[in-house]
Motif scaffolding. Structure first.
Motif, mmCIF file in Angstrom:
data_model
loop_
_atom_site.group_PDB
_atom_site.id
_atom_site.type_symbol
_atom_site.label_atom_id
_atom_site.label_comp_id
_atom_site.label_asym_id
_atom_site.label_seq_id
_atom_site.Cartn_x
_atom_site.Cartn_y
_atom_site.Cartn_z
ATOM 1 N N GLY A 162 -19.224 -16.508 24.635
ATOM 2 C CA GLY A 162 -20.572 -17.044 24.515
ATOM 3 C C GLY A 162 -20.670 -18.155 23.483
ATOM 4 O O GLY A 162 -19.703 -18.846 23.181
ATOM 5 N N GLY A 163 -21.863 -18.322 22.936
ATOM 6 C CA GLY A 163 -22.082 -19.305 21.885
ATOM 7 C C GLY A 163 -21.718 -20.709 22.297
ATOM 8 O O GLY A 163 -22.088 -21.188 23.372
ATOM 9 N N SER A 164 -20.950 -21.399 21.456
ATOM 10 C CA SER A 164 -20.618 -22.800 21.693
ATOM 11 C C SER A 164 -19.654 -22.995 22.854
ATOM 12 O O SER A 164 -19.440 -24.131 23.294
ATOM 13 C CB SER A 164 -20.027 -23.422 20.422
ATOM 14 N N ARG A 165 -19.060 -21.912 23.357
ATOM 15 C CA ARG A 165 -18.154 -22.049 24.504
ATOM 16 C C ARG A 165 -18.902 -22.115 25.838
ATOM 17 O O ARG A 165 -18.295 -22.413 26.864
ATOM 18 C CB ARG A 165 -17.170 -20.874 24.546
ATOM 19 N N TRP B 203 -26.722 -19.742 24.259
ATOM 20 C CA TRP B 203 -26.345 -19.403 22.890
ATOM 21 C C TRP B 203 -27.546 -18.873 22.106
ATOM 22 O O TRP B 203 -27.389 -18.034 21.210
ATOM 23 C CB TRP B 203 -25.785 -20.624 22.171
ATOM 24 N N THR C 270 -28.320 -14.775 21.985
ATOM 25 C CA THR C 270 -27.480 -13.897 21.169
ATOM 26 C C THR C 270 -27.664 -14.171 19.678
ATOM 27 O O THR C 270 -27.665 -13.239 18.862
ATOM 28 C CB THR C 270 -25.999 -14.063 21.554
ATOM 29 N N SER C 271 -27.823 -15.443 19.332
ATOM 30 C CA SER C 271 -28.085 -15.764 17.934
ATOM 31 C C SER C 271 -29.444 -15.222 17.498
ATOM 32 O O SER C 271 -29.594 -14.701 16.389
ATOM 33 C CB SER C 271 -28.039 -17.284 17.731
ATOM 34 N N GLN D 247 -15.654 -21.664 16.086
ATOM 35 C CA GLN D 247 -16.326 -20.995 17.199
ATOM 36 C C GLN D 247 -16.403 -19.500 16.920
ATOM 37 O O GLN D 247 -15.396 -18.802 16.894
ATOM 38 C CB GLN D 247 -15.585 -21.259 18.510
ATOM 39 N N TRP E 296 -20.733 -15.308 20.299
ATOM 40 C CA TRP E 296 -22.182 -15.172 20.470
ATOM 41 C C TRP E 296 -22.977 -16.088 19.533
ATOM 42 O O TRP E 296 -24.159 -15.869 19.313
ATOM 43 C CB TRP E 296 -22.609 -13.725 20.265
ATOM 44 N N ALA E 297 -22.348 -17.094 18.955
ATOM 45 C CA ALA E 297 -23.029 -18.004 18.011
ATOM 46 C C ALA E 297 -23.672 -17.242 16.864
ATOM 47 O O ALA E 297 -24.741 -17.597 16.379
ATOM 48 C CB ALA E 297 -24.079 -18.857 18.732
ATOM 49 N N LYS F 206 -26.481 -25.265 18.141
ATOM 50 C CA LYS F 206 -25.369 -24.691 18.898
ATOM 51 C C LYS F 206 -24.016 -25.162 18.375
ATOM 52 O O LYS F 206 -23.055 -24.387 18.334
ATOM 53 C CB LYS F 206 -25.506 -25.063 20.380
#
Length: 330
Positions: free
Chosen positions: A104-107, A116, A119-120, A162, A165-166, A224
């Motif tokens: 997740g997150g930045s990916r 993103w 989850t953050s 990275q 989940w950010a 992000k």
């Protein structure tokens, strides 16, 4: 207690700006990315109440946020996964694809680039549940100042780091959340409005000149990718923008009924628009070209809103796609 319309109006303003910012560039990008994601954290802080049972709160918010996150993530990406299976481009592509979704997150990119936030946001809620109501205001202010400082160190020393989940973005987001909580506690004070107005009026010509003259000073919050602008300055300007937009939302709700109803409707659908708008905006760009920007914004909002309306019809869709719409927040 009846929900105040201006809160949904403010959320509607925020989600319109999210879609607009993802479609348009130039000055729009510079101005919107200064505050558009901090606004959602600020707004959520305004609505926050101290939590007695942190475990129950974490489970409740997981059902409300992480279940729709997972379902939409799978619905959007399953067709691409099937395409990779049927037309393998290189060894390991499917495994890399699956790892990106889990990380997740930045990916997350392309159609799911905005995921993103959820989850953050969940991490911020848990942080605030552990802090607010358990410590005094002075301690909380120092703790959030520390988080802001750590987020700046992250942006300065390891911007490409990275984190699953950010979760690291929560360090930058929590100060906005707590500022919203304090603002709601303080009430609608004219002094705060005047302060915010002065800050924004001073910042706007600098931001415009930055784009026009090619200074390339990064003022905005592109959360992000762990870009938080100029330390301290960007936070203050973004916070001032949040305060002024809250005042604008109250004004619209009180004096412009039609606009307020439209924005409030979009605000209530914000979670679905957050998940789905890039499918529509990028899909239309692929079909007709990127130059049809206004049409892409309209489709991103309208198409996502129709999915929201359809999701409200059945109990299973309200649970899986809306996180139980009766108690839905973002």
């Amino acid at each position: 207690m009846q929900r105040q319309q201006w809160i949904d109006v403010l959320r509607g303003i925020g989600i319109v700006l999210v879609v607009w910012g993802h479609v348009y560039g130039g000055y729009s990008f510079d101005l919107i990315f200064l505050f558009h994601m901090p606004l959602f954290f600020f707004l959520s802080g305004m609505l926050f109440k101290p939590v007695a049972d942190i475990g129950a709160f974490a489970r409740y918010k997981a059902r409300q946020l992480l279940v729709p996150y997972t379902v939409f993530l799978l619905l959007i990406n399953i067709p691409l996964a099937l395409h990779l299976v049927a037309h393998p481009h290189e060894p390991g592509a499917l495994l890399d694809f699956a790892i990106d979704l889990l990380w997740g997150g930045s990916r997350l990119s392309a159609w799911v680039a905005a995921f993103w936030f959820v989850t953050s946001f969940y991490a911020v809620l848990l942080i605030e549940a552990c802090l607010v109501g358990r410590h005094g205001r002075r301690t909380l202010c120092w703790l959030h100042a520390l988080m802001l400082g750590l987020s700046m160190l992250n942006a300065w020393l390891a911007p490409q780091w990275q984190v699953p989940w950010a979760l690291n973005v929560a360090l930058a987001a929590a100060p906005f959340f707590y500022a919203g909580y304090l603002w709601q506690q303080a009430g609608d004070r004219p002094g705060l409005q005047r302060w915010a107005t002065v800050v924004v009026l001073l910042a706007l010509p600098i931001i415009i000149a930055n784009r026009h003259l090619g200074w390339n000073i990064g003022f905005g919050y592109d959360m992000k990718v762990t870009h938080y602008g100029i330390p301290g300055v960007s936070f203050i300007v973004a916070l001032a923008c949040c305060i002024l937009l809250a005042r604008c939302a109250r004004y619209l709700a009180a004096h412009h009924a039609r606009s307020a109803r439209l924005l409030a409707a979009l605000g209530r659908a914000a979670i679905v628009i957050m998940f789905m708008h890039m499918v529509f905006t990028m899909g239309l760009a692929a079909l007709l070209g990127e130059q049809y920007r206004l049409a892409r914004v309209a489709l991103g909002l309208g198409g996502s809103y129709l999915i929201y309306l359809a999701s409200r019809r059945w109990a299973w869709s309200r649970t899986l796609l809306l996180g139980d719409v009766k108690n839905h927040r973002i």
